[in-house]
Scaffold this motif. Structure first.
Motif, mmCIF file in Angstrom:
data_model
loop_
_atom_site.group_PDB
_atom_site.id
_atom_site.type_symbol
_atom_site.label_atom_id
_atom_site.label_comp_id
_atom_site.label_asym_id
_atom_site.label_seq_id
_atom_site.Cartn_x
_atom_site.Cartn_y
_atom_site.Cartn_z
ATOM 1 N N ARG A 170 0.870 -1.166 -0.042
ATOM 2 C CA ARG A 170 0.154 -0.116 0.081
ATOM 3 C C ARG A 170 0.978 1.288 -0.163
ATOM 4 N NH1 ARG A 170 -1.142 2.556 5.167
ATOM 5 N NH2 ARG A 170 0.192 1.456 6.790
ATOM 6 N N PRO A 171 0.325 2.441 -0.649
ATOM 7 C CA PRO A 171 1.185 3.718 -0.442
ATOM 8 C C PRO A 171 1.656 3.831 1.088
ATOM 9 C CG PRO A 171 -1.003 3.902 -1.577
ATOM 10 C CD PRO A 171 -0.923 2.567 -0.740
ATOM 11 N N LEU A 172 3.059 4.445 0.856
ATOM 12 C CA LEU A 172 3.621 4.921 2.337
ATOM 13 C C LEU A 172 3.511 6.236 2.404
ATOM 14 C CD1 LEU A 172 6.748 2.768 1.544
ATOM 15 C CD2 LEU A 172 5.012 1.895 2.905
ATOM 16 N N THR A 173 2.604 6.969 1.908
ATOM 17 C CA THR A 173 2.376 8.497 1.921
ATOM 18 C C THR A 173 2.192 9.004 3.355
ATOM 19 O OG1 THR A 173 1.612 8.243 -0.054
ATOM 20 C CG2 THR A 173 1.369 10.372 0.948
ATOM 21 N N ASP A 174 1.365 8.329 4.079
ATOM 22 C CA ASP A 174 1.046 8.684 5.494
ATOM 23 C C ASP A 174 2.449 8.452 6.467
ATOM 24 O OD1 ASP A 174 -1.545 9.476 4.626
ATOM 25 O OD2 ASP A 174 -2.390 7.676 5.438
ATOM 26 N N LEU A 175 3.048 7.670 6.154
ATOM 27 C CA LEU A 175 4.323 7.276 7.103
ATOM 28 C C LEU A 175 5.379 8.204 6.675
ATOM 29 C CD1 LEU A 175 3.974 3.503 6.775
ATOM 30 C CD2 LEU A 175 3.360 4.818 8.647
ATOM 31 N N ILE A 176 5.522 8.656 5.530
ATOM 32 C CA ILE A 176 6.543 9.427 4.715
ATOM 33 C C ILE A 176 6.143 10.792 5.347
ATOM 34 C CG2 ILE A 176 7.461 10.514 2.803
ATOM 35 C CD1 ILE A 176 7.233 7.584 1.527
ATOM 36 N N SER A 177 4.833 11.097 5.388
ATOM 37 C CA SER A 177 4.451 12.382 5.967
ATOM 38 C C SER A 177 4.776 12.747 7.356
ATOM 39 C CB SER A 177 3.014 12.649 5.608
ATOM 40 O OG SER A 177 2.904 12.533 4.486
ATOM 41 N N ALA A 178 4.462 11.525 8.097
ATOM 42 C CA ALA A 178 4.948 11.690 9.603
ATOM 43 C C ALA A 178 6.376 11.842 9.687
ATOM 44 C CB ALA A 178 4.569 10.503 10.348
ATOM 45 N N GLU A 228 23.471 6.173 28.126
ATOM 46 C CA GLU A 228 22.743 6.278 29.233
ATOM 47 C C GLU A 228 21.113 6.051 28.970
ATOM 48 O OE1 GLU A 228 20.922 9.767 32.307
ATOM 49 O OE2 GLU A 228 22.793 10.208 31.423
ATOM 50 N N VAL A 229 20.632 4.928 29.242
ATOM 51 C CA VAL A 229 19.430 4.436 28.833
ATOM 52 C C VAL A 229 18.475 5.123 29.893
ATOM 53 C CG1 VAL A 229 17.757 2.549 28.682
ATOM 54 C CG2 VAL A 229 20.245 2.250 27.834
ATOM 55 N N ARG A 230 17.501 6.086 29.087
ATOM 56 C CA ARG A 230 16.807 7.066 30.111
ATOM 57 C C ARG A 230 15.252 6.516 30.089
ATOM 58 N NH1 ARG A 230 16.737 12.849 27.903
ATOM 59 N NH2 ARG A 230 16.471 11.466 26.032
ATOM 60 N N ARG A 231 14.902 5.612 29.372
ATOM 61 C CA ARG A 231 13.459 5.497 29.442
ATOM 62 C C ARG A 231 13.149 4.063 28.618
ATOM 63 N NH1 ARG A 231 13.841 8.735 25.746
ATOM 64 N NH2 ARG A 231 13.812 10.430 26.966
ATOM 65 N N ARG A 232 12.178 3.265 29.063
ATOM 66 C CA ARG A 232 11.748 2.179 28.510
ATOM 67 C C ARG A 232 10.666 2.522 27.457
ATOM 68 N NH1 ARG A 232 11.666 -3.218 31.680
ATOM 69 N NH2 ARG A 232 10.821 -4.607 30.190
ATOM 70 N N HIS A 233 10.626 1.885 26.322
ATOM 71 C CA HIS A 233 9.631 2.154 25.199
ATOM 72 C C HIS A 233 9.324 0.929 24.588
ATOM 73 C CE1 HIS A 233 12.461 1.469 21.991
ATOM 74 N NE2 HIS A 233 13.234 2.160 22.842
ATOM 75 N N LEU A 234 8.445 0.561 24.000
ATOM 76 C CA LEU A 234 7.899 -0.192 23.052
ATOM 77 C C LEU A 234 8.935 -0.876 22.353
ATOM 78 C CD1 LEU A 234 3.968 0.452 22.361
ATOM 79 C CD2 LEU A 234 4.979 -1.547 24.033
ATOM 80 N N TYR A 235 9.547 -1.919 22.260
ATOM 81 C CA TYR A 235 10.645 -2.339 21.218
ATOM 82 C C TYR A 235 9.879 -2.294 19.937
ATOM 83 C CZ TYR A 235 14.155 -5.630 20.045
ATOM 84 O OH TYR A 235 15.328 -6.226 19.378
ATOM 85 N N VAL A 236 10.737 -1.762 19.047
ATOM 86 C CA VAL A 236 10.491 -1.691 17.699
ATOM 87 C C VAL A 236 11.423 -2.387 16.782
ATOM 88 C CG1 VAL A 236 9.665 0.703 18.155
ATOM 89 C CG2 VAL A 236 12.091 0.362 17.110
ATOM 90 N N ASN A 237 10.894 -2.988 15.655
ATOM 91 C CA ASN A 237 11.508 -3.552 14.474
ATOM 92 C C ASN A 237 12.681 -2.790 13.742
ATOM 93 O OD1 ASN A 237 11.904 -4.741 11.806
ATOM 94 N ND2 ASN A 237 10.791 -6.636 12.938
ATOM 95 N N ALA A 238 13.455 -3.165 13.425
ATOM 96 C CA ALA A 238 14.595 -2.222 12.640
ATOM 97 C C ALA A 238 14.556 -2.541 11.412
ATOM 98 C CB ALA A 238 16.124 -2.693 13.330
ATOM 99 N N GLY A 239 13.744 -3.436 10.572
ATOM 100 C CA GLY A 239 13.460 -3.618 9.327
ATOM 101 C C GLY A 239 12.727 -2.789 8.500
ATOM 102 N N GLN A 240 12.182 -1.918 9.364
ATOM 103 C CA GLN A 240 10.799 -0.927 8.458
ATOM 104 C C GLN A 240 10.954 0.351 9.509
ATOM 105 O OE1 GLN A 240 9.015 -3.637 10.197
ATOM 106 N NE2 GLN A 240 10.033 -4.982 8.672
ATOM 107 N N LEU A 241 11.765 1.262 8.960
ATOM 108 C CA LEU A 241 11.887 2.601 9.586
ATOM 109 C C LEU A 241 12.035 3.694 8.570
ATOM 110 C CD1 LEU A 241 15.091 1.831 11.825
ATOM 111 C CD2 LEU A 241 12.790 2.153 12.488
ATOM 112 N N PHE A 242 11.210 4.701 9.041
ATOM 113 C CA PHE A 242 10.792 6.059 8.289
ATOM 114 C C PHE A 242 11.704 7.271 9.006
ATOM 115 C CE2 PHE A 242 7.940 3.112 7.013
ATOM 116 C CZ PHE A 242 7.511 3.353 5.762
ATOM 117 N N LEU A 243 12.704 7.830 8.475
ATOM 118 C CA LEU A 243 13.494 8.517 9.335
ATOM 119 C C LEU A 243 13.640 10.139 8.598
ATOM 120 C CD1 LEU A 243 16.168 6.092 9.653
ATOM 121 C CD2 LEU A 243 15.322 7.174 11.751
ATOM 122 N N PRO A 244 13.216 11.001 9.365
ATOM 123 C CA PRO A 244 13.234 12.425 9.064
ATOM 124 C C PRO A 244 15.110 12.816 8.967
ATOM 125 C CG PRO A 244 12.675 12.676 11.180
ATOM 126 C CD PRO A 244 12.667 11.218 10.876
#
Length: 187
Positions: free
Chosen positions: A75-83, A113-129
């Motif tokens: 499907r289009p990645l437009t919304d993810l790219i916009s974010a 310095e690990v400052r916070r716990r967060h939900l563990y994310v997958n490294a195989g699909q990332l959208f980075l500014p």
């Protein structure tokens, strides 16, 4: 996919350039893809599981999309790219049972310095500014250099090892150390 001017035009509406880190393609394979992607030679001696950051480091963009080779876009990645264009990292929470994977040892092992716990994310699909690319990619590469590949799932590692998932554990350690919650968007 359909070729247009040396780019792959996905049927889902994207025609952005595609970069592929070549970690050992055979000449016939290179010939098959070279008209559709820009091939980037893998650095000498780098483990194959630690290569995804090299393309974005060599070819900066306003938004970088990192997709593992086994990902199919349907499907289009437009919304993810916009974010991502709005300055937020878009990542996908990893499947059960690892959605809450966390090790305090990540910080000292990587000099963070690990400052916070967060939900563990997958490294195989990332959208980075671009702003986060500059902060994260080199740290990710440097952190991976601290990981013994033999202790990952690619060799004889154990799930209880803090770096069993290699690049993914390093990414999550960096996110827990340096990325504020408002800089992330759910995928």
């Amino acid at each position: 996919a359909h070729e247009t001017d040396g780019r792959i035009r996905l049927f889902v509406g994207h025609d952005e350039p595609v970069f592929l880190v070549d970690a050992g393609l055979h000449p016939e394979q290179r010939d098959m893809v070279s008209d559709h992607v820009t091939l980037i030679p893998a650095p000498e001696g780098a483990p194959v599981i630690f290569l995804k950051q090299f393309g974005p480091l060599e070819h900066e963009a306003e938004v970088v999309v990192i997709l593992d080779a086994d990902i199919i876009v349907v499907r289009p990645l437009t919304d993810l790219i916009s974010a991502a264009r709005a300055g937020r990292l878009v990542a996908f929470v990893d499947n059960e049972p690892d959605h809450d994977r966390f090790f305090p040892e990540w910080g000292p092992a990587l000099g963070l310095e690990v400052r916070r716990r967060h939900l563990y994310v997958n490294a195989g699909q990332l959208f980075l500014p671009r702003s986060l690319c500059r902060r994260l990619l080199q740290l990710w590469i440097d952190g991976q250099a601290q990981v013994d590949v033999q202790q990952t799932w690619h060799a004889k590692g154990s799930r209880s090892d803090p770096f069993y998932f290699g690049d993914q554990d390093v990414l999550n350690a960096i996110l827990a150390s340096l990325v504020e919650p408002h800089e992330m968007a759910p995928g």
